[in-house]
Motif scaffolding. Structure first.
Motif, mmCIF file in Angstrom:
data_model
loop_
_atom_site.group_PDB
_atom_site.id
_atom_site.type_symbol
_atom_site.label_atom_id
_atom_site.label_comp_id
_atom_site.label_asym_id
_atom_site.label_seq_id
_atom_site.Cartn_x
_atom_site.Cartn_y
_atom_site.Cartn_z
ATOM 1 N N LEU A 92 33.186 91.481 41.733
ATOM 2 C CA LEU A 92 32.793 92.567 42.625
ATOM 3 C C LEU A 92 33.948 92.922 43.555
ATOM 4 C CD1 LEU A 92 30.921 94.547 43.983
ATOM 5 C CD2 LEU A 92 29.789 92.636 45.147
ATOM 6 N N THR A 93 34.622 91.916 44.070
ATOM 7 C CA THR A 93 35.758 92.154 44.963
ATOM 8 C C THR A 93 36.855 92.939 44.266
ATOM 9 O OG1 THR A 93 35.336 90.126 46.228
ATOM 10 C CG2 THR A 93 37.571 91.039 46.324
ATOM 11 N N ARG A 94 37.210 92.526 43.072
ATOM 12 C CA ARG A 94 38.299 93.172 42.354
ATOM 13 C C ARG A 94 37.949 94.599 41.950
ATOM 14 N NH1 ARG A 94 40.160 88.117 38.450
ATOM 15 N NH2 ARG A 94 40.858 86.749 40.138
ATOM 16 N N ILE A 95 36.737 94.792 41.481
ATOM 17 C CA ILE A 95 36.339 96.129 41.042
ATOM 18 C C ILE A 95 36.241 97.082 42.228
ATOM 19 C CG2 ILE A 95 34.400 97.444 40.092
ATOM 20 C CD1 ILE A 95 33.991 95.246 38.075
ATOM 21 N N TYR A 96 35.729 96.588 43.355
ATOM 22 C CA TYR A 96 35.650 97.446 44.539
ATOM 23 C C TYR A 96 37.046 97.851 45.007
ATOM 24 C CZ TYR A 96 35.317 98.823 49.397
ATOM 25 O OH TYR A 96 35.461 99.511 50.582
ATOM 26 N N LEU A 97 37.957 96.885 45.110
ATOM 27 C CA LEU A 97 39.313 97.191 45.579
ATOM 28 C C LEU A 97 40.021 98.154 44.626
ATOM 29 C CD1 LEU A 97 40.497 93.663 46.815
ATOM 30 C CD2 LEU A 97 39.742 95.612 48.206
ATOM 31 N N MET A 98 39.792 97.976 43.336
ATOM 32 C CA MET A 98 40.432 98.862 42.362
ATOM 33 C C MET A 98 39.838 100.266 42.435
ATOM 34 S SD MET A 98 41.094 98.202 38.298
ATOM 35 C CE MET A 98 41.678 96.538 38.639
#
Length: 269
Positions: A92-98
């Motif tokens: 979730l963190t990576r997808i949100y930041l991307m």
């Protein structure tokens, strides 16, 4: 108060993760938890990893094979529940930041992405109908009891932005052969891989004779030895690709991250 709690309003609004100032609820984390679980359970290696979808993830400890396949270095016992929670938060963190980086560079949720999302929704709806469920009831079974259609679509939009941005970024990368060779030489272990297969079977060694010529059975003092079996396929080293695609660490997405969604089977937690 009881009616409000049973409605799921509190659970859907409870903050479970904060990323760069953005709060995410337990329901949103649950989406990635269940998506990762479905990905692991439907993989070709699920039987080797020993995961049992008929039992609670909290009561199951990851075996050594699961840790190896999922690249977990920790030696202590880890439950599947803890792994899924950690992976869900990471994804979730990576997808949100991307997705935020995509927005910052002018990318929007366009008609093409909308068509892709609608196709996924149509697939899920058809699958749910075949199994006597509505789209809404299926979402609750597959992604947690507090999942709603609106939350699902919001997450799909965020996922789509991240995915298309990742693809666009990867397509823009170019390297010379010299750069690729230098990167490979600097860290060969990250690129050299060995493929192998093996067979396991039980057998009993042939009887032998002692010094006097008497027939004896194998004992603890005389271990049962089997002839060394050649591998089914000879080990091979995969040479480094002359051109590969990579992302900076902060932008990498775990293999378990749901990118192209198909209707997963609901799995009990």
């Amino acid at each position: 108060v009881v009616l409000l709690y049973n409605s799921g309003i509190f659970q859907r609004s409870a903050v479970a993760l904060t990323v760069d100032g953005k709060d995410f609820t337990a329901t949103e984390v649950d989406y990635f938890y269940h998506a990762t679980l479905n990905s692991v359970a439907s993989s070709n290696y699920s039987s080797y990893m020993g995961i049992d979808t008929s039992k609670s993830m909290k009561d199951q400890t990851m075996n050594a094979m699961a840790k190896m396949l999922l690249q977990i270095d920790a030696e202590e016992d880890i439950t599947w529940d803890q792994y899924l929670k950690d992976t869900a938060k990471s994804n979730l963190t990576r997808i949100y930041l991307m997705s935020e980086k995509a927005k910052a560079e002018g990318m929007t949720f366009d008609d093409h992405m909308q068509e892709e999302m609608q196709s996924n929704i149509d697939t899920i709806t058809a699958y749910a109908k075949q199994n006597g469920m509505t789209f809404a009831s299926y979402l609750k079974r597959a992604y947690g009891s507090n999942m709603t259609e609106s939350i699902f679509k919001e997450l799909c939009e965020m996922d789509a932005l991240a995915t298309h941005y990742q693809e666009q970024y990867l397509d823009s990368l170019t390297y010379t052969d010299a750069e690729l060779e230098a990167c490979y030489e600097a860290d060969k272990n990250s690129y050299d891989m060995t493929d192998y297969e093996y067979i396991s079977f039980k057998a009993t060694a042939d009887s032998t004779t002692d010094a006097d010529g008497n027939t004896v059975d194998p004992t603890d003092e005389e271990p049962r030895r089997l002839p060394r079996m050649p591998p089914l396929m000879p080990p091979s080293v995969t040479p480094p690709a002359r051109r590969w695609r990579t992302l900076p660490p902060a932008m990498r997405i775990s293999p378990a991250t749901p990118i192209r969604k198909k209707a997963p089977m609901p799995i009990p937690i």
